[in-house]
Design a protein around this motif. Structure first.
Motif, PDB file in Angstrom:
ATOM      1  N   ARG A  25      41.954 -45.569  -6.877  1.00  0.00           N
ATOM      2  CA  ARG A  25      42.980 -45.765  -5.861  1.00  0.00           C
ATOM      3  C   ARG A  25      42.562 -46.654  -4.695  1.00  0.00           C
ATOM      4  O   ARG A  25      43.407 -47.342  -4.126  1.00  0.00           O
ATOM      5  CB  ARG A  25      43.436 -44.415  -5.324  1.00  0.00           C
ATOM      6  CG  ARG A  25      44.048 -43.552  -6.410  1.00  0.00           C
ATOM      7  CD  ARG A  25      44.706 -42.320  -5.853  1.00  0.00           C
ATOM      8  NE  ARG A  25      45.194 -41.451  -6.913  1.00  0.00           N
ATOM      9  CZ  ARG A  25      46.298 -41.651  -7.602  1.00  0.00           C
ATOM     10  NH1 ARG A  25      47.043 -42.686  -7.372  1.00  0.00           N
ATOM     11  NH2 ARG A  25      46.660 -40.803  -8.538  1.00  0.00           N
ATOM     12  N   HIS A  26      41.271 -46.623  -4.324  1.00  0.00           N
ATOM     13  CA  HIS A  26      40.873 -47.296  -3.086  1.00  0.00           C
ATOM     14  C   HIS A  26      39.651 -48.202  -3.214  1.00  0.00           C
ATOM     15  O   HIS A  26      39.343 -48.918  -2.262  1.00  0.00           O
ATOM     16  CB  HIS A  26      40.563 -46.254  -2.004  1.00  0.00           C
ATOM     17  CG  HIS A  26      41.642 -45.247  -1.815  1.00  0.00           C
ATOM     18  ND1 HIS A  26      42.866 -45.546  -1.272  1.00  0.00           N
ATOM     19  CD2 HIS A  26      41.688 -43.925  -2.129  1.00  0.00           C
ATOM     20  CE1 HIS A  26      43.615 -44.449  -1.238  1.00  0.00           C
ATOM     21  NE2 HIS A  26      42.927 -43.464  -1.762  1.00  0.00           N
ATOM     22  N   GLY A  27      38.928 -48.137  -4.319  1.00  0.00           N
ATOM     23  CA  GLY A  27      37.673 -48.876  -4.443  1.00  0.00           C
ATOM     24  C   GLY A  27      37.847 -50.379  -4.257  1.00  0.00           C
ATOM     25  O   GLY A  27      38.717 -50.984  -4.858  1.00  0.00           O
ATOM     26  N   ARG A  28      37.024 -50.961  -3.409  1.00  0.00           N
ATOM     27  CA  ARG A  28      37.025 -52.403  -3.159  1.00  0.00           C
ATOM     28  C   ARG A  28      35.591 -52.855  -2.926  1.00  0.00           C
ATOM     29  O   ARG A  28      34.853 -52.118  -2.289  1.00  0.00           O
ATOM     30  CB  ARG A  28      37.862 -52.765  -1.929  1.00  0.00           C
ATOM     31  CG  ARG A  28      39.326 -52.396  -2.020  1.00  0.00           C
ATOM     32  CD  ARG A  28      40.076 -53.341  -2.960  1.00  0.00           C
ATOM     33  NE  ARG A  28      41.498 -53.071  -2.984  1.00  0.00           N
ATOM     34  CZ  ARG A  28      42.108 -52.228  -3.801  1.00  0.00           C
ATOM     35  NH1 ARG A  28      41.412 -51.568  -4.679  1.00  0.00           N
ATOM     36  NH2 ARG A  28      43.398 -52.050  -3.767  1.00  0.00           N
ATOM     37  N   PRO A  29      35.208 -54.020  -3.333  1.00  0.00           N
ATOM     38  CA  PRO A  29      35.931 -54.856  -4.299  1.00  0.00           C
ATOM     39  C   PRO A  29      35.906 -54.167  -5.657  1.00  0.00           C
ATOM     40  O   PRO A  29      35.031 -53.344  -5.926  1.00  0.00           O
ATOM     41  CB  PRO A  29      35.140 -56.151  -4.321  1.00  0.00           C
ATOM     42  CG  PRO A  29      33.751 -55.748  -3.959  1.00  0.00           C
ATOM     43  CD  PRO A  29      33.901 -54.577  -3.004  1.00  0.00           C
ATOM     44  N   ARG A  30      36.847 -54.506  -6.482  1.00  0.00           N
ATOM     45  CA  ARG A  30      36.874 -53.875  -7.793  1.00  0.00           C
ATOM     46  C   ARG A  30      37.124 -54.897  -8.888  1.00  0.00           C
ATOM     47  O   ARG A  30      37.707 -55.944  -8.656  1.00  0.00           O
ATOM     48  CB  ARG A  30      37.890 -52.754  -7.862  1.00  0.00           C
ATOM     49  CG  ARG A  30      39.321 -53.193  -7.914  1.00  0.00           C
ATOM     50  CD  ARG A  30      40.192 -51.957  -8.016  1.00  0.00           C
ATOM     51  NE  ARG A  30      41.594 -52.327  -8.013  1.00  0.00           N
ATOM     52  CZ  ARG A  30      42.570 -51.469  -8.127  1.00  0.00           C
ATOM     53  NH1 ARG A  30      42.300 -50.183  -8.264  1.00  0.00           N
ATOM     54  NH2 ARG A  30      43.817 -51.852  -8.115  1.00  0.00           N
ATOM     55  N   VAL A  31      36.652 -54.530 -10.065  1.00  0.00           N
ATOM     56  CA  VAL A  31      36.891 -55.328 -11.262  1.00  0.00           C
ATOM     57  C   VAL A  31      37.915 -54.549 -12.078  1.00  0.00           C
ATOM     58  O   VAL A  31      37.754 -53.351 -12.313  1.00  0.00           O
ATOM     59  CB  VAL A  31      35.587 -55.510 -12.071  1.00  0.00           C
ATOM     60  CG1 VAL A  31      35.867 -56.231 -13.371  1.00  0.00           C
ATOM     61  CG2 VAL A  31      34.548 -56.232 -11.247  1.00  0.00           C
ATOM     62  N   ARG A  32      38.955 -55.235 -12.491  1.00  0.00           N
ATOM     63  CA  ARG A  32      40.028 -54.584 -13.247  1.00  0.00           C
ATOM     64  C   ARG A  32      40.305 -55.414 -14.493  1.00  0.00           C
ATOM     65  O   ARG A  32      40.534 -56.625 -14.390  1.00  0.00           O
ATOM     66  CB  ARG A  32      41.274 -54.496 -12.374  1.00  0.00           C
ATOM     67  CG  ARG A  32      42.449 -53.869 -13.063  1.00  0.00           C
ATOM     68  CD  ARG A  32      43.671 -53.955 -12.129  1.00  0.00           C
ATOM     69  NE  ARG A  32      44.853 -53.564 -12.813  1.00  0.00           N
ATOM     70  CZ  ARG A  32      45.444 -52.393 -12.683  1.00  0.00           C
ATOM     71  NH1 ARG A  32      44.966 -51.503 -11.845  1.00  0.00           N
ATOM     72  NH2 ARG A  32      46.524 -52.119 -13.373  1.00  0.00           N
ATOM     73  N   ARG A  33      40.276 -54.755 -15.642  1.00  0.00           N
ATOM     74  CA  ARG A  33      40.526 -55.437 -16.909  1.00  0.00           C
ATOM     75  C   ARG A  33      41.505 -54.591 -17.713  1.00  0.00           C
ATOM     76  O   ARG A  33      41.271 -53.406 -17.945  1.00  0.00           O
ATOM     77  CB  ARG A  33      39.203 -55.609 -17.663  1.00  0.00           C
ATOM     78  CG  ARG A  33      39.341 -56.363 -18.951  1.00  0.00           C
ATOM     79  CD  ARG A  33      38.021 -56.646 -19.567  1.00  0.00           C
ATOM     80  NE  ARG A  33      37.370 -55.377 -19.927  1.00  0.00           N
ATOM     81  CZ  ARG A  33      36.250 -55.289 -20.583  1.00  0.00           C
ATOM     82  NH1 ARG A  33      35.594 -56.373 -20.931  1.00  0.00           N
ATOM     83  NH2 ARG A  33      35.730 -54.120 -20.896  1.00  0.00           N
ATOM     84  N   HIS A  34      42.591 -55.207 -18.109  1.00  0.00           N
ATOM     85  CA  HIS A  34      43.640 -54.507 -18.856  1.00  0.00           C
ATOM     86  C   HIS A  34      43.756 -55.187 -20.219  1.00  0.00           C
ATOM     87  O   HIS A  34      44.130 -56.352 -20.305  1.00  0.00           O
ATOM     88  CB  HIS A  34      44.952 -54.610 -18.084  1.00  0.00           C
ATOM     89  CG  HIS A  34      45.984 -53.644 -18.530  1.00  0.00           C
ATOM     90  ND1 HIS A  34      47.315 -53.830 -18.294  1.00  0.00           N
ATOM     91  CD2 HIS A  34      45.911 -52.470 -19.192  1.00  0.00           C
ATOM     92  CE1 HIS A  34      48.005 -52.824 -18.776  1.00  0.00           C
ATOM     93  NE2 HIS A  34      47.174 -51.986 -19.335  1.00  0.00           N
ATOM     94  N   ILE A  35      43.428 -54.460 -21.279  1.00  0.00           N
ATOM     95  CA  ILE A  35      43.471 -55.003 -22.630  1.00  0.00           C
ATOM     96  C   ILE A  35      44.293 -54.042 -23.488  1.00  0.00           C
ATOM     97  O   ILE A  35      43.854 -52.932 -23.767  1.00  0.00           O
ATOM     98  CB  ILE A  35      42.056 -55.169 -23.223  1.00  0.00           C
ATOM     99  CG1 ILE A  35      41.217 -56.078 -22.341  1.00  0.00           C
ATOM    100  CG2 ILE A  35      42.142 -55.694 -24.650  1.00  0.00           C
ATOM    101  CD1 ILE A  35      39.763 -56.142 -22.735  1.00  0.00           C
ATOM    102  N   GLY A  36      45.485 -54.464 -23.856  1.00  0.00           N
ATOM    103  CA  GLY A  36      46.357 -53.586 -24.632  1.00  0.00           C
ATOM    104  C   GLY A  36      46.647 -52.315 -23.863  1.00  0.00           C
ATOM    105  O   GLY A  36      47.091 -52.343 -22.733  1.00  0.00           O
TER     106      GLY A  36
END
Length: 68
Positions: free
Chosen positions: A31-42
Motif C-alpha cells: 500500500r505505501h512502499g516507495r520506491p517500489r518495483v511493480r511487475r504485472h504479468i498475466g
C-alpha cells in the motif's frame, strides 16, 4: 483510479511468516512502499519495496479479478 484490494487468508499469513516477514511489513509494501518495483504479468503481480524497517520485501500475488 480504482484502489486495489488485497485478500489475506490463513495460507497467506503462513507463507509470509515462513519467510520471516511480518504481515504488517508485507501490507505496508503493498500500500505505501516507495520506491517500489511493480511487475504485472498475466494474473501475477509482483511488488517489491522498502518496509518501514528499511528491509526490502517482495510480495507475489495472484489476481482473482481486475484490481483484486
Amino acid at each position: 483510479m480504482v484502489e486495489e484490494q488485497f485478500r489475506w487468508d490463513e495460507e497467506s499469513y503462513r507463507a509470509i511468516a515462513a519467510n520471516d516477514v511480518a504481515w504488517q511489513d508485507a501490507s505496508y509494501v503493498l500500500r505505501h512502499g516507495r520506491p517500489r518495483v511493480r511487475r504485472h504479468i498475466g494474473a501475477l503481480l509482483h511488488i517489491a519495496a522498502h518496509a518501514p524497517n528499511g528491509s526490502i520485501v517482495g510480495v507475489n500475488l495472484i489476481e482473482e479479478s481486475d484490481d483484486q
